[in-house]
Design a protein around this motif. Sequence first.
Motif, PDB file in Angstrom:
ATOM      1  N   SER A  13       0.841  -1.185   0.000  1.00 31.80           N
ATOM      2  CA  SER A  13       0.000   0.000   0.000  1.00 31.80           C
ATOM      3  C   SER A  13       0.879   1.238   0.000  1.00 31.80           C
ATOM      4  O   SER A  13       1.943   1.260   0.626  1.00 31.80           O
ATOM      5  N   LEU A  59      -3.050  -4.998  -2.793  1.00 31.78           N
ATOM      6  CA  LEU A  59      -3.395  -3.615  -2.468  1.00 31.78           C
ATOM      7  C   LEU A  59      -4.746  -3.520  -1.785  1.00 31.78           C
ATOM      8  O   LEU A  59      -5.469  -2.558  -1.944  1.00 31.78           O
ATOM      9  N   GLU A  70      -4.116   2.761   5.177  1.00 36.54           N
ATOM     10  CA  GLU A  70      -3.209   2.597   4.054  1.00 36.54           C
ATOM     11  C   GLU A  70      -1.765   2.992   4.374  1.00 36.54           C
ATOM     12  O   GLU A  70      -0.849   2.568   3.685  1.00 36.54           O
TER      13      GLU A  70
END
Length: 949
Positions: free
Chosen positions: A251, A519, A526
């Motif tokens: 991420s 992801l 994140e």
Amino acid sequence: MDRGALSLAVFGLLLICVSAAPTTKEQNIDIYSFYINSTVTSRYAVTVITSRVANRLNESKEVHFQVQIPKNAFISRFRMTMEGKTYDGVVKEKEQAQQQYSQAVSRGESAGIVSSVGRTLEEFKTSVTVGAFSKVTFELTYEELLIRRLGQYQLLINAQPMQTVADFKIDVCIRETPGISFVDVKGGLKSKELTNALTIIRSDEEVWVKLYPTREQQIKCDGCGENGLKGDLIINYDVVRQKPSGEIQASNGYFVHYFSPTDIPRISKNVIFIIDKSGSMYGRKIKQTRLAMLRILEDLSKDDHFGLITFDNSVDVWKPELLQASERNLQLAKDFVRKITDRGSTDINAAVLKGVQMIKRHPRKGSASILILLTDGDPTSGETNIERIQTNVKKAIGGKFPLYCLGFGFDVNFEFLQKMALENSGRAVRIYEDSDADLQLKGFYEEVATPLLTDVQLNYTGAGNLTQTTFSHYYNGSEIVVAGQITDNSLESFQTTVIAISESKIVKYEDIVSMKDVLGVPPQQEKFIQRLWAYLTVKQLLEKEMTLEGEQKEKAKKEVLRLSLQYEFVTPLTSMVVTKPEEEKTQVAHKPKEGEQPHLPVPQRPAPPSIPIASTYDYDDLDHYVSILPPRIVQKGTRVIGSGSGLSYFAKSIVQEIPPAVVRVQAAPTYPGTGGALGSGPAQAPGRAVTVLTESIVQEIPPAVVRVQAAPTYPDVFHDLVLEEHPTIISSVTVAHVPFPPENSVRILVPAKGPVDPLCYDVPLSSKLQLLKDPSSEFIMNGELTSHAGHGFKKLALHYKSKYDLNISQTEINYSDGSNLTRFTWGQQLNKSETDGVSLSLREDALDITMGTVRVAVLLHQKDGERFLWPAVHQQPKDITWQGILGKTNVEYELLHNSKIKIKDQETQAVLTTATDYSLPSADGEDCLFVTMQFVLQRDLSDFTVSQI
């Protein structure tokens, strides 16, 4: 540095303990709210502890803040909020903090202390002076990567607030994408008495653990007493291992790879135990060492080979070669161990070199070699120069196998052992002189008892700035973690290759995963992989720096410092500086090294005596007021609350020390119709009769005087308060008085951004309102206000995904999951979990609700004979524009002159008043700036009105 700077060096934790000790049993220093919120995302734990403390006395008091901190965590945020102002910590280079420490000492002020308080903890202590009838909020955030040991991760939380707390909550949320294979909650806080206070909710990928004890439960549990809770909440868990090649997450340009294969055979080992039997091991230490070795020998596998070396000023070898762990050889070894006695001095150099020589002389193909040294002191015989010993050992081992060093007690030079272990792919562990020292020794051995791979090398395509990628051994029950930056942003797939030796064969683990598959981190989390990478990089560089010399050592330290400052980690090279009002003392604390005693604080100057102003009066259930008989001396920083016969006024001094000034504090208009000349009797208005006040610098003349004007109708009547030191007022603000909410309305608080007072506005009774709405998650919360008395809501309704409905009244709770309707009443104990992330937890007067990513607590209050509800939003997704009147938080406004504030390009009159914060069980009063609802929300009431809730 200003005299108002406080420097706190505080260092990482996963176990926490916050204490603000009461001065009396009546809890005049009252911790009225204590929250621990820990979120673990893919092994990375971020914990926030918020402790709210009130000084219930009519004089300033010192409040202590005490935190026990695991040595592996980094504190990343510390803040204090007092008098409506927030003081955030700033991470700085430790040398700068040392200068502040020296300045503090030169003024005779005390130093904060960071010291070791056990096997895995450091204790940080500091204190702050809190004014009469005032509050302080401490908030601490810290981060740590959980380490897998013996097949599980452990999160350890210690609660020890030193008194019972009205609003006590521990919330833990663990999220693991591969799935959670097991979870086990234990510890002193998982006792029979707290069964009804503890909730455990589990799904495939999440675990919620909640502990909400009542005051009564806080004194009846095991280990608890009149001072409240005292114990640990321990959460052990592990994750599903889906692929031998490991788990990859990415991420924000960073990735993390967790590698822990289990489908491989164990490797037999060659292990040599090097045992210190010098005179300092006399007594319990040598007895516990013998007991531990007997247990360890029992655990050796038949295909293992082992050797025993004991040493004092000479080296004794049990057998000249390594022997197989047969039943006969183990029995002979046990006989040898039982006869180990203490004597002589300590020749560590010769003993370790002898062990290296034995392993090299008897190599076995396909096995893993390990050296384990146990000692309790410095080298005092043979080679005693520790640098030369380290050089000798490193050269002899030559990177072929690891050396583990166990330091027994605190007489040992632990830094020497630590460097020697790190230089040889091992680690150092302190064994504490306690009744369970033998179990500590055996516990360490169990971690390295089952090697599965050796010479492990991890490689990544399209990545850079990697953390450690080579490991000498991988043990069963452990985990290898590598993080780094993705340097090729055009990658559609991410390739990992792990090469290692299993027995005598080279094994390879390869994996190619689509970037779309890695992801999948929620938006609010994140950045955790980036912070995990920074945390792991700093940790490993700190270890590496111990083994380096010269320019390389300085380069490593600079990189640690750069990352620590960038990510605001408090590490051994940084400290946290918190700036507070100048009337506070300056404190500085520095993290000690392992085993080092903390710097003792310089004795603190006694504070000047608090001089009473006059008698204290209590008007019904109003605050205590003090009748001012001028002129009287008061301490600088004291909040002076005065009550004349016909009015009330409130003088407040702040903040920066400059030349003497006169501060004129004018009372606001009295209530309509109440009038009030001095001596005419108390005002008859309801609510608090305190008013604040025009604050402005009149002129700079000595001595400093706070001048309090009686009332506008009597402009020539003043009372003077002479201050011992010279305050001034930073801003000039006129704030008039507003009474408590009219009987036909409810007052709502709106949190503001920054160190300013919140805003507040009134809403008419009986209104049916949209409180919170997020169309993207299909979450809606509506409410209907009571029809009289003006305190809160009589009904609340929560709707989620057009399927789940929760209707709450003052008497009952109705819950529907689309198929079944369930009814509860207040006072029941309830723990209910559903799919789609819906859970309910009811205890006495609080209902905790989780619906997806939103967490709300509904509190049942009672006042003036009326029961009413109030919602408190505890968790909500970030980066979402919420609809509803409760969706407006962290309002930014500018404080102008002449009693005005400004939001964006609009200005309005603001009046300082009070509101009751019913989102807290204690329902405390709080100062706020009163404005209209339309000004705060930028919309009319009709925009938030609903026909049905």
